[in-house]
Design a protein around this motif. Structure first.
Motif, mmCIF file in Angstrom:
data_model
loop_
_atom_site.group_PDB
_atom_site.id
_atom_site.type_symbol
_atom_site.label_atom_id
_atom_site.label_comp_id
_atom_site.label_asym_id
_atom_site.label_seq_id
_atom_site.Cartn_x
_atom_site.Cartn_y
_atom_site.Cartn_z
ATOM 1 N N THR A 51 8.015 -19.858 -33.583
ATOM 2 C CA THR A 51 6.764 -20.110 -34.290
ATOM 3 C C THR A 51 5.584 -19.507 -33.536
ATOM 4 O OG1 THR A 51 7.595 -22.166 -35.256
ATOM 5 C CG2 THR A 51 5.201 -21.896 -35.156
ATOM 6 N N LEU A 52 5.536 -19.736 -32.218
ATOM 7 C CA LEU A 52 4.454 -19.183 -31.414
ATOM 8 C C LEU A 52 4.492 -17.655 -31.420
ATOM 9 C CD1 LEU A 52 4.502 -21.601 -28.340
ATOM 10 C CD2 LEU A 52 2.840 -21.519 -30.207
ATOM 11 N N ALA A 53 5.704 -17.100 -31.408
ATOM 12 C CA ALA A 53 5.834 -15.647 -31.448
ATOM 13 C C ALA A 53 5.303 -15.085 -32.762
ATOM 14 C CB ALA A 53 7.301 -15.249 -31.253
ATOM 15 N N GLU A 54 5.573 -15.782 -33.863
ATOM 16 C CA GLU A 54 5.068 -15.342 -35.168
ATOM 17 C C GLU A 54 3.540 -15.429 -35.210
ATOM 18 O OE1 GLU A 54 6.372 -13.918 -37.608
ATOM 19 O OE2 GLU A 54 8.485 -14.392 -37.804
ATOM 20 N N ALA A 100 -1.671 -12.591 -34.858
ATOM 21 C CA ALA A 100 -2.935 -12.351 -34.146
ATOM 22 C C ALA A 100 -3.067 -10.888 -33.743
ATOM 23 C CB ALA A 100 -3.006 -13.253 -32.911
ATOM 24 N N ARG A 101 -2.015 -10.310 -33.178
ATOM 25 C CA ARG A 101 -2.098 -8.917 -32.755
ATOM 26 C C ARG A 101 -2.165 -7.976 -33.952
ATOM 27 N NH1 ARG A 101 3.608 -7.197 -30.001
ATOM 28 N NH2 ARG A 101 2.546 -5.153 -30.088
ATOM 29 N N THR A 102 -1.515 -8.390 -35.050
ATOM 30 C CA THR A 102 -1.611 -7.586 -36.272
ATOM 31 C C THR A 102 -3.046 -7.554 -36.774
ATOM 32 O OG1 THR A 102 0.666 -8.111 -36.922
ATOM 33 C CG2 THR A 102 -0.817 -7.338 -38.660
ATOM 34 N N TYR A 103 -3.683 -8.717 -36.804
ATOM 35 C CA TYR A 103 -5.077 -8.755 -37.259
ATOM 36 C C TYR A 103 -5.988 -8.003 -36.296
ATOM 37 C CZ TYR A 103 -3.848 -12.251 -40.767
ATOM 38 O OH TYR A 103 -3.308 -12.891 -41.845
ATOM 39 N N ARG A 104 -5.670 -8.079 -34.998
ATOM 40 C CA ARG A 104 -6.498 -7.362 -34.012
ATOM 41 C C ARG A 104 -6.417 -5.864 -34.228
ATOM 42 N NH1 ARG A 104 -9.628 -5.181 -31.656
ATOM 43 N NH2 ARG A 104 -10.571 -5.574 -29.608
ATOM 44 N N ALA A 105 -5.273 -5.391 -34.727
ATOM 45 C CA ALA A 105 -5.093 -3.962 -34.964
ATOM 46 C C ALA A 105 -5.632 -3.515 -36.325
ATOM 47 C CB ALA A 105 -3.614 -3.598 -34.863
ATOM 48 N N SER A 107 -2.198 -3.576 -23.366
ATOM 49 C CA SER A 107 -1.365 -2.477 -23.845
ATOM 50 C C SER A 107 -0.294 -3.008 -24.779
ATOM 51 C CB SER A 107 -0.707 -1.762 -22.659
ATOM 52 O OG SER A 107 0.206 -2.640 -22.012
ATOM 53 N N GLU A 108 0.290 -2.119 -25.582
ATOM 54 C CA GLU A 108 1.365 -2.525 -26.485
ATOM 55 C C GLU A 108 2.555 -3.074 -25.702
ATOM 56 O OE1 GLU A 108 1.454 -2.704 -29.892
ATOM 57 O OE2 GLU A 108 -0.697 -2.379 -29.589
ATOM 58 N N HIS A 109 2.790 -2.491 -24.523
ATOM 59 C CA HIS A 109 3.898 -2.960 -23.687
ATOM 60 C C HIS A 109 3.685 -4.419 -23.290
ATOM 61 C CE1 HIS A 109 7.065 -3.020 -20.714
ATOM 62 N NE2 HIS A 109 6.190 -3.363 -19.764
ATOM 63 N N ARG A 110 2.474 -4.765 -22.854
ATOM 64 C CA ARG A 110 2.195 -6.136 -22.444
ATOM 65 C C ARG A 110 2.264 -7.093 -23.639
ATOM 66 N NH1 ARG A 110 0.280 -7.167 -17.446
ATOM 67 N NH2 ARG A 110 -0.269 -5.385 -16.123
ATOM 68 N N LYS A 111 1.779 -6.633 -24.779
ATOM 69 C CA LYS A 111 1.844 -7.473 -25.983
ATOM 70 C C LYS A 111 3.291 -7.750 -26.364
ATOM 71 C CE LYS A 111 -2.512 -5.755 -27.926
ATOM 72 N NZ LYS A 111 -3.128 -4.962 -29.029
ATOM 73 N N ASN A 112 4.128 -6.715 -26.272
ATOM 74 C CA ASN A 112 5.543 -6.884 -26.618
ATOM 75 C C ASN A 112 6.242 -7.820 -25.629
ATOM 76 O OD1 ASN A 112 5.366 -5.173 -28.827
ATOM 77 N ND2 ASN A 112 5.894 -3.351 -27.626
#
Length: 352
Positions: A215-218, A223-228, A193-198
């Protein structure tokens, strides 16, 4: 540091071209086989006129491969909102190719591309690097998937070349497992879910040292941007598919440039070429020189073909790579003032 970098660079050239010289020496003379037949060596093969129709086909395939790779990277950069043009993708793509093929420095072509993009977006350097990393991962995944599909299909159909060769079966199993793991990770990311991703991204930001966490957060954001971005990723995967099919065809065609070589079938080439391309990435020499020829020489012996066939076919392909790299050098000279990056001054590693 500069002296150490110079020594390291010279060592990489020495290893690569030293191994290439050994491969050529090993395959130079004709060999008499146990059955009495003569296996032509490179000396005899090079005395034959090359087939120019295959040379023309290889040139066209090379253009298609590079075009697909450059376009794929352009789409990935645009997908995360970084300003970028097709002209920049073409120019930087060729310059990066020149770095990867010819230069032994730590920066590599991929690092150069990431630095160039991030220079105009200094606060988004990790995202810029992520576009290059994801681009290469897509490239490697395409090769893994191709071996899985083609090799698995041939194995299930009972092809004796695979059934009677434990090395080929191991390659296919390994590629199949890697494919499954990558696809599973991709599916799991989509189920979150978006909540878990955030929450996961927030935890990454809190990691220490702070720079590592950011860096890891970026990277996670990318990754999540590409997944969407389902449409972008679909097009990127399709471009990868075209590029990898053409890469297999390139090896298939290059082996046929010299008529005396004993070529493999297209299906056989599709089984061994992708893992060969992957393996050469890890050889410590510019463009995998020497290592690639040795690797493909070995892989062709798994198909009951002479080692000379694989080595000479890969060496022929290298001539096309060097030609494209020289075009990249011309681009580099044109962009030198814009780049202002010394090959030895950075630490970004590249994956071909």
């Amino acid at each position: 540091m500069k002296a150490a970098g110079l020594v390291k660079g010279i060592a990489k050239y020495a290893i690569g071209f030293g191994l290439l010289a050994f491969v050529i020496w090993r395959s130079w003379d004709d060999k008499v086989l146990p059955n009495g037949n003569v296996q032509p060596g490179l000396k005899t093969i090079l005395q034959q006129a090359p087939d120019w129709s295959y040379i023309a086909a290889a040139a066209v395939l090379m253009v298609i491969v590079l075009g697909c790779q450059f376009m794929r990277w352009y789409l990935l950069v645009r997908a995360v909102g970084l300003p970028f043009t097709l002209r920049d993708a073409l120019r930087l793509g060729f310059v990066g190719y020149f770095y990867n093929i010819f230069l032994p420095g730590a920066i590599g072509g991929d690092g150069l591309k990431a630095i160039f993009i991030a220079r105009d977006n200094p606060t988004r350097m990790p995202v810029a690097v992520a576009t290059v990393v994801v681009d290469r991962l897509l490239g490697l995944f395409g090769l893994v998937l191709l071996t899985t599909v083609v090799g698995g299909t041939v194995w299930l159909q009972g092809d004796p070349t695979v059934l009677n060769n434990d090395y080929l079966k191991t390659i296919i199993r390994t590629m199949s497992i890697a494919t499954g793991v990558i696809l599973a990770a991709w599916v799991i990311m989509g189920l979150l879910s978006e909540h878990r991703k955030n929450r996961f991204e927030e935890r990454l930001h809190k990691l220490k040292p702070r720079k590592l966490g950011q860096t890891l957060a970026e990277f996670w954001f990318a990754a999540r941007t590409y997944r969407a971005r389902a449409r972008t990723m679909f097009i990127a995967v399709m471009l990868s598919a075209v590029a990898h099919i053409c890469m297999v065809l390139l090896m298939f065609v290059c082996v046929r440039v010299f008529p005396l070589l004993d070529p493999a079938t297209l299906v056989q080439t599709a089984i061994i070429a992708p893992p060969g391309y992957i393996a050469q990435v890890f050889f410590p020499a510019p463009g995998g020189v020497g290592g690639a020829e040795a690797i493909f020489g070995f892989l062709y012996t798994l198909l009951n073909r002479p080692e000379t066939t694989g080595a000479m076919g890969r060496l022929t392909l290298r001539l096309f790579e060097w030609s494209a790299g020289l075009l990249g050098y011309l681009m580099y000279l044109n962009m030198k003032k814009e780049l202002k990056v010394e090959p030895e001054s950075q630490t970004v590693q590249t994956v071909q």
